[in-house]
Design an enzyme around this catalytic site. Structure first.
Site, mmCIF file in Angstrom:
data_model
loop_
_atom_site.group_PDB
_atom_site.id
_atom_site.type_symbol
_atom_site.label_atom_id
_atom_site.label_comp_id
_atom_site.label_asym_id
_atom_site.label_seq_id
_atom_site.Cartn_x
_atom_site.Cartn_y
_atom_site.Cartn_z
ATOM 1 N N GLN A 99 0.820 -1.218 0.000
ATOM 2 C CA GLN A 99 0.000 0.000 0.000
ATOM 3 C C GLN A 99 0.857 1.275 0.000
ATOM 4 O O GLN A 99 0.322 2.381 -0.123
ATOM 5 C CB GLN A 99 -0.944 -0.013 1.195
ATOM 6 C CG GLN A 99 -0.259 0.087 2.543
ATOM 7 C CD GLN A 99 -1.234 -0.019 3.709
ATOM 8 O OE1 GLN A 99 -1.689 -1.099 4.065
ATOM 9 N NE2 GLN A 99 -1.543 1.115 4.317
ATOM 10 N N CYS A 117 -5.475 0.424 3.789
ATOM 11 C CA CYS A 117 -5.476 -1.008 4.136
ATOM 12 C C CYS A 117 -6.883 -1.586 4.020
ATOM 13 O O CYS A 117 -7.074 -2.735 3.622
ATOM 14 C CB CYS A 117 -4.938 -1.205 5.541
ATOM 15 S SG CYS A 117 -5.768 -0.215 6.790
ATOM 16 N N HIS A 137 -6.264 -1.455 11.829
ATOM 17 C CA HIS A 137 -5.652 -1.893 10.571
ATOM 18 C C HIS A 137 -6.441 -3.063 9.977
ATOM 19 O O HIS A 137 -6.740 -4.035 10.675
ATOM 20 C CB HIS A 137 -4.200 -2.302 10.836
ATOM 21 C CG HIS A 137 -3.455 -2.727 9.620
ATOM 22 N ND1 HIS A 137 -3.371 -1.948 8.475
ATOM 23 C CD2 HIS A 137 -2.751 -3.856 9.344
ATOM 24 C CE1 HIS A 137 -2.640 -2.573 7.570
ATOM 25 N NE2 HIS A 137 -2.261 -3.737 8.065
ATOM 26 N N ASN A 164 -1.150 -9.405 4.762
ATOM 27 C CA ASN A 164 -1.065 -7.967 4.993
ATOM 28 C C ASN A 164 -0.839 -7.242 3.658
ATOM 29 O O ASN A 164 -0.719 -7.895 2.616
ATOM 30 C CB ASN A 164 0.070 -7.675 5.981
ATOM 31 C CG ASN A 164 -0.092 -6.342 6.694
ATOM 32 O OD1 ASN A 164 -0.967 -5.537 6.352
ATOM 33 N ND2 ASN A 164 0.746 -6.089 7.678
#
Lengths: 214, 86
Positions: free
Chosen positions: A19, A25, A162, A182
């Site tokens: 990102q 996110c 997150h 992630n």
């Protein structure tokens, strides 16, 4: 339930994204869930446009932040078709929403569901196996320094900040853990993934669970 | 080594560079603290990565930008969790 399950083993999870300095996110998390859900439905696995979600989800704030549930709500309300990432590439900044005619190729959702599985992680396991990877919101402050291993301390529920994607779990060892994708690139963590202890709602991983219905 | 590995370039001798170095040193302290709880080999380990020159505030403001729903009313009650549907 199996002791081990990972949607990557079935080649139904796209590669880890980065990102960069864009705080989206939330968009990476739900786009990842839709990519997998679309492939589980029998379509080819392909990278879908995160930038489209960043630019167009009016309920969120692009690279300045957002929420997985509001992005899914927007996708569901507007029946927006997500384009391929190559057609609407990631620019790491919020831009103007590009309009495409409804005839354009794209992936839309038919709904979404949201759950609170704190204290019910067994149910979350069943759901993961039944429907596909799950978008979750966690407390990731200590993840800044994570290199590997199973996260068990230094984060808490009730401080979610997150969004990530749970793609599997492993209960074969002494410490069972969730396998979490992630969006900080492959050089972070375990090739871009993080392992979070199961069963104690570590980092609030079971507090805000969403997934798209295709 | 960190600057080379992660492609960082700070202007030599400038104040921001000095401050950035202090932030990096604080990261090392933080790693020691985080690793002090490790009890077995499967425990998470913490150390230098691409975020080690960011303060906690900078990291939080840049990367931790998701929030839970403001209105949680629509969340399905726990007793109606997915497993019970089938």
């Amino acid at each position: 339930l199996p002791l081990q399950f990972d949607w990557r083993d079935k080649n139904l999870v796209t590669g880890v994204k980065n990102q960069l300095d864009c705080g989206a996110c939330w968009a990476f998390s739900i786009v990842g869930a839709i990519e997998s859900a679309n492939a589980i439905s029998g379509n080819p696995l392909e990278d879908l446009s995160v930038q489209q979600v960043i630019d167009c989800s009016y309920l969120d704030r692009g690279c300045n932040g957002g929420s997985t549930d509001s992005a899914l709500k927007w996708l569901n309300q507007t029946h927006t078709k997500l384009l391929r990432s190559s057609e609407y590439p990631f620019k790491a900044r919020t831009g103007t929403c590009h309009y495409f005619p409804p005839t354009e190729h794209g992936v839309s959702i038919n709904g979404y569901e949201a759950y609170d599985f704190s204290n019910y992680e067994e149910e979350m396991m069943k759901l993961l196996i039944s429907v596909g990877p799950l978008a979750v919101i966690v407390d990731a402050v200590s993840w800044q320094d994570y290199l590997g291993g199973i996260i068990q301390h230094h984060c808490s529920s009730g401080h979610s900040n997150h969004a990530v994607l749970v793609v599997g779990f492993d209960k074969t060892g002494d410490t069972p853990y969730w396998i979490v994708k992630n969006s900080w690139g492959t050089s972070w963590g375990v090739d871009g993934y993080v392992h979070v202890k199961m069963g104690e709602n570590v980092c609030g991983i079971a507090d805000f669970v969403t997934f798209p219905v295709m | 080594f960190f600057m080379e590995k992660w492609g960082r370039k700070y202007p030599a001798g400038s104040l921001p560079s000095q401050e950035r170095y202090q932030v990096f040193l604080k990261s090392l302290e933080r790693h020691r603290f985080l690793n002090s709880d490790a009890r077995n080999t499967s425990d998470a380990h913490y150390g230098i990565n691409q975020f080690s020159d960011l303060s906690v505030e900078e990291f939080t403001n840049t990367y931790l930008r998701s929030h839970p729903p403001r209105n949680k009313d629509y969340y399905v009650p726990k007793k109606k969790a997915f497993g019970e549907k089938s």
